[in-house]
Motif scaffolding. Structure first.
Motif, PDB file in Angstrom:
ATOM      1  N   PHE A   1       0.799  -1.160  -0.142  1.00 43.26           N
ATOM      2  CA  PHE A   1       0.029  -0.134  -0.005  1.00 43.26           C
ATOM      3  C   PHE A   1       0.955   1.254   0.016  1.00 43.26           C
ATOM      4  O   PHE A   1       0.575   2.330  -0.636  1.00 43.26           O
ATOM      5  CB  PHE A   1      -0.892  -0.041   1.196  1.00 43.26           C
ATOM      6  CG  PHE A   1      -2.141  -1.007   1.267  1.00 43.26           C
ATOM      7  CD1 PHE A   1      -3.064  -0.992   0.603  1.00 43.26           C
ATOM      8  CD2 PHE A   1      -1.780  -2.350   1.837  1.00 43.26           C
ATOM      9  CE1 PHE A   1      -4.141  -1.854   0.486  1.00 43.26           C
ATOM     10  CE2 PHE A   1      -2.775  -3.522   1.619  1.00 43.26           C
ATOM     11  CZ  PHE A   1      -4.105  -3.104   1.202  1.00 43.26           C
ATOM     12  N   ASN A   2       1.998   1.103   0.803  1.00 45.94           N
ATOM     13  CA  ASN A   2       2.906   2.247   0.762  1.00 45.94           C
ATOM     14  C   ASN A   2       4.231   1.830   1.044  1.00 45.94           C
ATOM     15  O   ASN A   2       4.558   0.457   1.436  1.00 45.94           O
ATOM     16  CB  ASN A   2       2.397   3.540   1.626  1.00 45.94           C
ATOM     17  CG  ASN A   2       2.035   3.096   3.132  1.00 45.94           C
ATOM     18  OD1 ASN A   2       2.791   2.186   3.901  1.00 45.94           O
ATOM     19  ND2 ASN A   2       0.810   3.590   3.497  1.00 45.94           N
ATOM     20  N   LYS A   3       5.276   2.581   1.615  1.00 46.05           N
ATOM     21  CA  LYS A   3       6.455   2.033   1.995  1.00 46.05           C
ATOM     22  C   LYS A   3       6.591   1.263   3.317  1.00 46.05           C
ATOM     23  O   LYS A   3       7.370   0.656   3.889  1.00 46.05           O
ATOM     24  CB  LYS A   3       7.537   3.183   2.145  1.00 46.05           C
ATOM     25  CG  LYS A   3       7.302   4.226   3.160  1.00 46.05           C
ATOM     26  CD  LYS A   3       8.337   5.314   3.248  1.00 46.05           C
ATOM     27  CE  LYS A   3       8.187   6.121   4.442  1.00 46.05           C
ATOM     28  NZ  LYS A   3       9.276   7.090   4.512  1.00 46.05           N
ATOM     29  N   ASN A   4       5.464   1.460   4.235  1.00 42.04           N
ATOM     30  CA  ASN A   4       5.216   0.810   5.483  1.00 42.04           C
ATOM     31  C   ASN A   4       4.294  -0.372   5.636  1.00 42.04           C
ATOM     32  O   ASN A   4       4.640  -1.444   6.240  1.00 42.04           O
ATOM     33  CB  ASN A   4       4.854   1.892   6.511  1.00 42.04           C
ATOM     34  CG  ASN A   4       6.005   2.747   6.689  1.00 42.04           C
ATOM     35  OD1 ASN A   4       5.793   4.185   6.598  1.00 42.04           O
ATOM     36  ND2 ASN A   4       7.198   2.689   7.167  1.00 42.04           N
ATOM     37  N   TRP A   5       3.266  -0.370   4.779  1.00 42.57           N
ATOM     38  CA  TRP A   5       2.058  -1.363   5.028  1.00 42.57           C
ATOM     39  C   TRP A   5       2.080  -2.201   3.671  1.00 42.57           C
ATOM     40  O   TRP A   5       2.071  -1.718   2.567  1.00 42.57           O
ATOM     41  CB  TRP A   5       0.603  -0.729   5.241  1.00 42.57           C
ATOM     42  CG  TRP A   5       0.675  -0.214   6.823  1.00 42.57           C
ATOM     43  CD1 TRP A   5       0.738   1.167   7.078  1.00 42.57           C
ATOM     44  CD2 TRP A   5       0.655  -0.954   7.981  1.00 42.57           C
ATOM     45  NE1 TRP A   5       0.700   1.099   8.603  1.00 42.57           N
ATOM     46  CE2 TRP A   5       0.447  -0.086   8.955  1.00 42.57           C
ATOM     47  CE3 TRP A   5       0.293  -2.322   7.996  1.00 42.57           C
ATOM     48  CZ2 TRP A   5       0.474  -0.468  10.324  1.00 42.57           C
ATOM     49  CZ3 TRP A   5       0.070  -2.682   9.557  1.00 42.57           C
ATOM     50  CH2 TRP A   5       0.248  -1.725  10.469  1.00 42.57           C
ATOM     51  N   THR A   6       1.979  -3.488   4.108  1.00 45.31           N
ATOM     52  CA  THR A   6       1.754  -4.382   3.055  1.00 45.31           C
ATOM     53  C   THR A   6       0.662  -5.591   3.263  1.00 45.31           C
ATOM     54  O   THR A   6       0.519  -5.876   4.643  1.00 45.31           O
ATOM     55  CB  THR A   6       3.044  -5.184   2.820  1.00 45.31           C
ATOM     56  OG1 THR A   6       4.194  -4.346   2.198  1.00 45.31           O
ATOM     57  CG2 THR A   6       3.166  -6.278   1.826  1.00 45.31           C
ATOM     58  N   PHE A   7      -0.092  -5.912   2.488  1.00 42.99           N
ATOM     59  CA  PHE A   7      -0.987  -7.035   2.551  1.00 42.99           C
ATOM     60  C   PHE A   7      -0.162  -8.347   1.903  1.00 42.99           C
ATOM     61  O   PHE A   7       0.515  -8.403   0.760  1.00 42.99           O
ATOM     62  CB  PHE A   7      -2.063  -6.916   1.760  1.00 42.99           C
ATOM     63  CG  PHE A   7      -2.845  -8.251   1.620  1.00 42.99           C
ATOM     64  CD1 PHE A   7      -3.647  -8.656   2.774  1.00 42.99           C
ATOM     65  CD2 PHE A   7      -2.757  -9.134   0.302  1.00 42.99           C
ATOM     66  CE1 PHE A   7      -4.318 -10.077   2.333  1.00 42.99           C
ATOM     67  CE2 PHE A   7      -3.482 -10.148   0.253  1.00 42.99           C
ATOM     68  CZ  PHE A   7      -4.201 -10.562   1.259  1.00 42.99           C
ATOM     69  N   GLU A   8       0.052  -9.622   2.626  1.00 43.71           N
ATOM     70  CA  GLU A   8       0.752 -10.597   2.017  1.00 43.71           C
ATOM     71  C   GLU A   8      -0.078 -11.939   2.077  1.00 43.71           C
ATOM     72  O   GLU A   8      -0.717 -12.099   2.790  1.00 43.71           O
ATOM     73  CB  GLU A   8       1.995 -10.989   2.649  1.00 43.71           C
ATOM     74  CG  GLU A   8       2.871 -12.032   2.279  1.00 43.71           C
ATOM     75  CD  GLU A   8       4.219 -12.257   3.240  1.00 43.71           C
ATOM     76  OE1 GLU A   8       4.879 -11.263   2.881  1.00 43.71           O
ATOM     77  OE2 GLU A   8       4.483 -13.197   3.913  1.00 43.71           O
ATOM     78  N   LEU A   9      -0.031 -12.649   0.935  1.00 48.50           N
ATOM     79  CA  LEU A   9      -0.460 -13.875   0.704  1.00 48.50           C
ATOM     80  C   LEU A   9       0.676 -15.027   0.395  1.00 48.50           C
ATOM     81  O   LEU A   9       1.122 -14.628  -0.558  1.00 48.50           O
ATOM     82  CB  LEU A   9      -1.490 -14.094  -0.444  1.00 48.50           C
ATOM     83  CG  LEU A   9      -1.894 -15.334  -0.841  1.00 48.50           C
ATOM     84  CD1 LEU A   9      -2.698 -15.963   0.045  1.00 48.50           C
ATOM     85  CD2 LEU A   9      -2.724 -15.128  -2.257  1.00 48.50           C
TER      86      LEU A   9
END
Length: 246
Positions: free
Chosen positions: A75-83
């Motif tokens: 989403f940005n440099k800090n937040w990520t969604f991971e599968l």
């Protein structure tokens, strides 16, 4: 005489470009990773319960290697969604009685997609550290009960000779089933952007997984006998992956 100054400027410019490349990589929207994983099972087992079962038998999963695939949406440099997924490994089950190893008794493949929300903290030089929380869904397929399990149970009832004859003639067999499991997942890791769009990732993950196992032994001419056992396998996964961001 001005060459040292020119080299200093060139080196500084190169470092700056590397930093820009790493920053660009860190804020890319999509990252795919592939690599190696080693799974270490905790194996907190209850006792096998059911027809013809002696007291004190426990079981656990054997540690296994696997091939991992991961998709990140940044989403940005800090937040990520991971599968996180992978090629389903074949996990072998072993049994014990009063601390004595009884050998392998069965196997199953495990499909274990995991969904994580990850907070990533960028460091200098293209390094990132991160932590994530999420949920794991584990489905056990292709469950197989080995003949050794059937033999051990029948031997205590009809004796080893007759037990072996019944199995060899196809008059005795066993089938197993493992319930699906849903539990929490936790992940810690560090990654390094070593080139434009490319990174290497090292991580540790923990999954809350319970294997509720049901076995049925069938002998021609007799009612089927059932056994059950519950194991908190709770795998710890250590992984090393190569990633590409775009």
């Amino acid at each position: 005489m001005r060459r040292p100054l020119q080299w200093s400027v060139a080196i500084a410019a190169s470092i700056g470009l590397m930093g820009l490349s790493a920053q660009s990589q860190a804020t890319g929207m999509h990252t795919v990773k592939a690599g190696y994983g080693y799974t270490d099972f905790a194996n907190d087992s209850g006792q096998l319960q059911g027809d013809g079962v002696p007291a004190g038998i426990t079981a656990g999963a054997k540690n296994v290697d696997t091939f991992l695939l991961t998709y990140d949406y940044n989403f940005n440099k800090n937040w990520t969604f991971e599968l996180a997924v992978g090629i389903p490994p074949t996990v072998k089950l072993k049994a014990q009685a009063s601390g004595q190893d009884l050998g392998e008794v069965g196997e199953s493949k495990s499909l274990a997609p995991t969904f994580l929300a990850i907070y990533r903290y960028p460091l200098q030089g293209g390094w990132n550290v991160y932590a994530g929380l999420g949920v794991n869904y584990t489905k056990f397929v292709d469950v197989e009960v080995y003949e050794g399990y059937t033999f051990s149970l029948l031997s205590g009832v009809v004796g080893p000779v007759l037990a072996q004859q019944l199995i060899a003639s196809g008059q005795a067999s066993a089938a197993g089933e493992i319930d699906d499991s849903i539990g929490a997942a936790f992940k810690l890791g560090v990654s390094h952007s070593f080139a434009a769009n490319w990174l290497i990732d090292l991580s540790y993950s923990y999954y809350d997984v319970t294997a509720d196992i049901s076995n049925t032994v069938n002998v021609n001419g007799f009612p089927p006998s059932s056994q059950k056992i519950s194991i908190d396998v709770d795998p710890s996964l250590y992984s090393l992956s190569l990633g590409y961001t775009f």
